[in-house]
Design a protein around this motif. Structure first.
Motif, short mmCIF file in Angstrom:
data_model
loop_
_atom_site.label_atom_id
_atom_site.label_comp_id
_atom_site.label_asym_id
_atom_site.label_seq_id
_atom_site.Cartn_x
_atom_site.Cartn_y
_atom_site.Cartn_z
N VAL A 76 -11.10 26.54 -64.31
CA VAL A 76 -11.62 25.99 -63.05
C VAL A 76 -11.00 26.62 -61.80
O VAL A 76 -11.51 26.44 -60.70
CB VAL A 76 -11.42 24.46 -63.00
CG1 VAL A 76 -12.22 23.77 -64.10
CG2 VAL A 76 -9.93 24.08 -63.10
N ALA A 77 -9.91 27.39 -61.95
CA ALA A 77 -9.27 28.02 -60.80
C ALA A 77 -9.55 29.51 -60.69
O ALA A 77 -8.96 30.20 -59.87
CB ALA A 77 -7.75 27.80 -60.86
N ARG A 123 -13.80 32.20 -53.92
CA ARG A 123 -13.32 31.01 -54.63
C ARG A 123 -14.02 29.79 -54.09
O ARG A 123 -14.43 29.74 -52.91
CB ARG A 123 -11.81 30.83 -54.51
CG ARG A 123 -11.28 30.78 -53.11
CD ARG A 123 -9.98 30.01 -52.97
NE ARG A 123 -10.22 28.59 -52.70
CZ ARG A 123 -9.35 27.80 -52.07
NH1 ARG A 123 -8.19 28.27 -51.66
NH2 ARG A 123 -9.64 26.53 -51.86
N ASP A 126 -12.76 23.76 -53.60
CA ASP A 126 -11.94 23.06 -54.59
C ASP A 126 -12.20 23.73 -55.94
O ASP A 126 -12.98 24.67 -56.03
CB ASP A 126 -12.31 21.58 -54.63
CG ASP A 126 -12.14 20.91 -53.26
OD1 ASP A 126 -11.03 21.00 -52.70
OD2 ASP A 126 -13.11 20.32 -52.76
N TYR A 127 -11.55 23.26 -56.97
CA TYR A 127 -11.76 23.88 -58.28
C TYR A 127 -13.24 23.82 -58.68
O TYR A 127 -13.98 22.92 -58.27
CB TYR A 127 -10.94 23.16 -59.35
CG TYR A 127 -9.45 23.41 -59.30
CD1 TYR A 127 -8.91 24.52 -58.65
CD2 TYR A 127 -8.56 22.55 -59.93
CE1 TYR A 127 -7.55 24.75 -58.62
CE2 TYR A 127 -7.20 22.76 -59.93
CZ TYR A 127 -6.70 23.87 -59.26
OH TYR A 127 -5.35 24.09 -59.25
N ASP A 164 -11.83 21.78 -68.17
CA ASP A 164 -10.83 21.73 -67.10
C ASP A 164 -9.45 21.56 -67.72
O ASP A 164 -8.97 20.44 -67.94
CB ASP A 164 -11.16 20.57 -66.16
CG ASP A 164 -10.24 20.48 -64.96
OD1 ASP A 164 -9.21 21.19 -64.94
OD2 ASP A 164 -10.54 19.70 -64.03
N ARG A 166 -5.45 22.21 -67.40
CA ARG A 166 -4.42 22.47 -66.38
C ARG A 166 -3.05 22.28 -66.99
O ARG A 166 -2.85 21.47 -67.91
CB ARG A 166 -4.58 21.50 -65.20
CG ARG A 166 -5.98 21.44 -64.62
CD ARG A 166 -6.04 20.56 -63.38
NE ARG A 166 -7.43 20.30 -62.97
CZ ARG A 166 -7.79 19.74 -61.82
NH1 ARG A 166 -6.85 19.37 -60.96
NH2 ARG A 166 -9.06 19.55 -61.54
N ALA A 205 -3.70 31.05 -61.52
CA ALA A 205 -4.68 31.04 -62.59
C ALA A 205 -4.28 32.06 -63.65
O ALA A 205 -3.82 33.16 -63.32
CB ALA A 205 -6.08 31.36 -62.04
N PRO A 289 -5.58 26.84 -64.32
CA PRO A 289 -4.48 26.78 -63.36
C PRO A 289 -3.17 26.31 -63.97
O PRO A 289 -3.14 25.30 -64.68
CB PRO A 289 -4.99 25.78 -62.32
CG PRO A 289 -5.93 24.89 -63.07
CD PRO A 289 -6.57 25.76 -64.13
#
Length: 330
Positions: A76-77, A123, A126-127, A164, A166, A205, A289
């Motif tokens: 997501v990043a 980018r 936000d994510y 997602d 993280r 990332a 991320p």
């Protein structure tokens, strides 16, 4: 420990498995970009391709790479990163950006940002929302770079945003919490950089990952003296690459049982136990991320790999030629 990669992002047009060279944690500045899963921009200019007849003739403007590679699933990043073979003048960047169209399966607000005169990253504000399908069309035919070159080709890349995933690293707490789609999966014991070689703070990332990396202290200027306490020359497993300057999450034979009990500092990398490093390697992908807090070091520069989210939105927009916008419908 970690590897310093030479050159700019994606200039080495080799697969991750074929990357060679020594590595080491720590290192100096940001480097201009990340290498790794950077595929060459799809397609090559044909012999008959030429600038628009309304443009003066001149040498072509080409793209060196577009990342992510077509067909990949990323985190997501992950930014879209475009590298040009030749410099794009500041006066031409807004026009070039408008010819690099990002389309998505659901509306996403985002913007381009220039790192120097050859690399432009897009980018989301936000994510990325998990599950988003993305298409990037860089229609450069007839587009000028402001320095006498004109595009002769259109490039297309498609990719998907996956789960997602993280990782949140607490340097002072010696922990890494791994979440998937908002739910905690595991909390792992870690050690990060020492006072002499602190780990970068901020969100990075994942650039790529390798099952083994040859790491040396000499390759990043820590020490080439075999008698020095900081000297090492090791091949280590389960390496997740975070910065171009040499930050990894991995296992180290010199720190086999990381955590608050051992509290042994690294040369800037994040150490996991052997079993945890193998598990983490299997969980993450390019663009996931990894956020590190509690280190005395500053945040990693945004172009030190794919650390785009280390800039706030105003800072990101300050490097854009055309400003923010919403993606086209895919």
């Amino acid at each position: 420990m970690g590897r310093r990669r030479g050159g700019g992002i994606g200039i080495a047009l080799v697969t991750v498995a074929a990357l060679a060279g020594v590595s080491a944690c720590g290192g100096g500045g940001s480097g201009s970009a990340a290498s790794g899963d950077d595929g060459k921009a799809s397609g090559k200019p044909s012999a008959s391709a030429s600038p628009s007849p309304t443009k003066p003739k001149g040498p072509p403007m080409l793209l060196e790479t577009i990342t992510p590679q077509t067909g990949t699933t990323v985190g997501v990043a992950m930014p879209v990163s475009v590298v040009f073979t030749d410099a794009v003048a500041a006066k031409a960047r807004a026009s070039v950006e408008k010819h690099m169209k990002v389309s998505t399966s659901q509306p996403v607000e985002g913007a381009w940002h220039w790192f120097g005169d050859k690399r432009a990253d897009w980018r989301p504000k936000d994510y990325w929302p998990s599950g988003t399908k993305v298409k990037v069309v860089a229609d450069m035919e007839g587009v000028g770079n402001g320095n006498g070159r004109y595009g002769v080709h259109s490039y297309t890349h498609t990719f998907k945003v996956g789960d997602d995933v993280r990782a949140d690293v607490s340097v002072s707490g010696h922990t890494m919490k791994v979440t998937r789609n908002g739910a905690t999966v595991r909390t792992l014991s870690i050690n990060a950089g020492s006072a002499e070689y602190p780990t970068w703070n901020g969100t990075m990332a994942v650039i790529d990952k390798q099952k083994e990396v040859h790491m040396t202290s000499c390759s990043v200027g820590i020490s080439c003296d075999k008698g020095n306490a900081n000297y090492y020359d090791l091949t280590l497993p389960w390496d997740v690459h975070l910065t171009q300057s040499g930050t990894y999450v991995h296992y180290s034979t010199g720190d086999p049982n990381p955590g608050s009990g051992s509290a042994r500092g690294s040369h800037g990398c994040v150490h996991l136990s052997l079993s945890d490093a193998k598990w983490f390697y299997g969980q993450v992908k390019q663009g996931d991320p990894v956020t590190i807090t509690g280190s005395p070091r500053a945040k990693a520069p945004a172009d030190n790999g794919y650390a785009a989210f280390n800039l706030n939105w105003d800072q990101w927009l300050a490097g854009s030629g055309s400003g923010e916008g919403t993606t086209a419908a895919l």
